[in-house]
Write a protein that holds these residues in place. Structure first.
Motif, mmCIF file in Angstrom:
data_model
loop_
_atom_site.group_PDB
_atom_site.id
_atom_site.type_symbol
_atom_site.label_atom_id
_atom_site.label_comp_id
_atom_site.label_asym_id
_atom_site.label_seq_id
_atom_site.Cartn_x
_atom_site.Cartn_y
_atom_site.Cartn_z
ATOM 1 N N VAL A 20 -4.818 4.626 1.298
ATOM 2 C CA VAL A 20 -4.563 4.398 1.870
ATOM 3 C C VAL A 20 -4.486 4.533 3.983
ATOM 4 C CG1 VAL A 20 -1.762 4.470 2.231
ATOM 5 C CG2 VAL A 20 -2.766 3.920 -0.003
ATOM 6 N N LEU A 56 -9.465 0.885 -3.385
ATOM 7 C CA LEU A 56 -8.614 0.014 -4.569
ATOM 8 C C LEU A 56 -9.198 -0.899 -5.433
ATOM 9 C CD1 LEU A 56 -7.715 -3.251 -1.953
ATOM 10 C CD2 LEU A 56 -5.776 -0.904 -3.101
ATOM 11 N N SER A 84 0.528 -1.178 0.335
ATOM 12 C CA SER A 84 -0.144 0.070 0.044
ATOM 13 C C SER A 84 1.118 1.294 0.098
ATOM 14 C CB SER A 84 -0.505 -0.286 1.262
ATOM 15 O OG SER A 84 -0.258 -0.218 2.930
ATOM 16 N N SER A 134 1.537 1.782 -3.398
ATOM 17 C CA SER A 134 0.977 2.645 -4.595
ATOM 18 C C SER A 134 0.737 3.829 -3.959
ATOM 19 C CB SER A 134 0.027 1.827 -3.989
ATOM 20 O OG SER A 134 -1.572 1.890 -4.622
ATOM 21 N N GLU A 189 -2.423 -5.932 -3.765
ATOM 22 C CA GLU A 189 -3.047 -5.722 -2.146
ATOM 23 C C GLU A 189 -3.950 -6.553 -2.282
ATOM 24 O OE1 GLU A 189 -3.926 -1.593 0.378
ATOM 25 O OE2 GLU A 189 -2.898 -1.850 -1.919
#
Length: 322
Positions: free
Chosen positions: A306, A274, A190, A193, A230
């Motif tokens: 996140v 996501l 994460s 990301s 993830e």
């Protein structure tokens, strides 16, 4: 308090507050942004033999030091006795995850500042008011001969910072929701990301003159892979808790189905953080849409997801104890 969020009594057990969740978020952004910047440099910038720093590298090296310093300030300020923070340095315990985390931060922070100086060296030289610091500028220039070594150490330190918070939580065996070996990997993925999102965003907004669309495409493809990693990691995380038996299983079920925190997870982490970015990244790669407004939506969704993941893990872990 609204019944959706539960009674106020359950929050009496909260010892790690929102400030810790924000610190974990900022530390993750810092580590993720520098990891992404180095990946772009190694895989895109160096292959093109360009003498101009890529916008994605500039944004990462700008975000990384700012976010880690802000996170450390918040962490120290949140302590009951912030001036006692130095005891973690004096009483170092190599078997303590917290002590190791402090060591990682002590290594990572100065290295990331040095790398930032290397990237923005030309900008520093332009400012005439820095002329009295000529020896300092010459020192920065001399570091270029060690640039590759600095980058390797920085990547290793960033990986440690991005994952150590997960190790810190997973080492607290008294809290069932945190006691999972998958948590450090979830936090690291994460973080990467969020690094991709913030680097693209800052690069498009502040460094338009050095934008490379191939680098943006490279990061969008990387983001697609990270999100696809993830999602199953979160599944593995909860499946492991479900099959842990006893109070661990009941804690996992409660965290996913009871109260407002379950809504935070399903709507905020999964939906906004996501699935929405996954859809926008796929659309961007198919239609080659790299507009600022479009990327802003994607980056905001990723960063919010996140942050909510950190918030959810911190609070759910302390509320649902079996």
């Amino acid at each position: 308090m609204s019944p959706m969020w539960g009674s106020t009594a359950q929050y009496e057990v909260i010892h790690w507050s929102w400030a810790i969740a924000v610190y974990l978020f900022l530390a993750g952004i810092s580590a993720g942004s520098i990891i992404v910047a180095l990946l772009v440099k190694w895989n895109r910038h160096e292959r093109s033999n360009s003498s101009i720093w890529d916008a994605m590298i500039k944004s990462g090296t700008l975000v990384a030091p700012v976010s880690i310093l802000a996170g450390l300030f918040l962490l120290v300020a949140d302590l009951g006795r912030p001036l006692s923070f130095y005891w973690l340095l004096i009483r170092f315990n190599p078997l303590s995850v917290m002590s190791l985390g402090v060591l990682f931060l002590l290594i990572y922070t100065p290295i990331v500042l040095v790398f930032t100086l290397l990237v923005f060296e030309r900008t520093i030289v332009k400012y005439t008011w820095l002329s009295p610091l000529g020896s300092f500028v010459e020192w920065v220039k001399s570091l270029h001969s060690y640039a590759k070594t600095i980058e390797y150490f920085l990547m290793a330190a960033a990986l440690c910072v991005g994952s150590y918070t997960g190790f810190l939580l997973s080492a607290l065996y008294a809290i069932p929701l945190w006691n999972s070996p998958v948590l450090p990997i979830v936090f690291l993925t994460s973080s990467i990301s969020s690094g991709i999102a913030v680097n693209i965003l800052i690069g498009l907004v502040f460094f338009k003159s050095t934008i490379n669309t191939e680098s943006i495409k490279y990061l969008l493809v990387l983001d697609l892979r990270v999100i696809m990693t993830e999602l199953p990691l979160l599944g593995i995380f909860f499946i492991g808790l479900f099959y842990g038996g006893g109070e661990v299983s009941s804690v996992a079920k409660a965290a996913l189905s009871h109260g407002g925190l379950a809504l935070v997870f399903w709507l905020g982490v999964i939906g906004i953080g996501l699935l929405l970015p996954l859809a926008t990244v796929i659309l961007a790669l198919r239609s080659h849409v790299y507009r600022v407004g479009y990327i802003l939506t994607n980056a905001t969704a990723v960063l919010l997801g996140v942050l909510l993941l950190r918030y959810y893990i911190i609070y759910a872990g302390q509320i649902y104890l079996g």
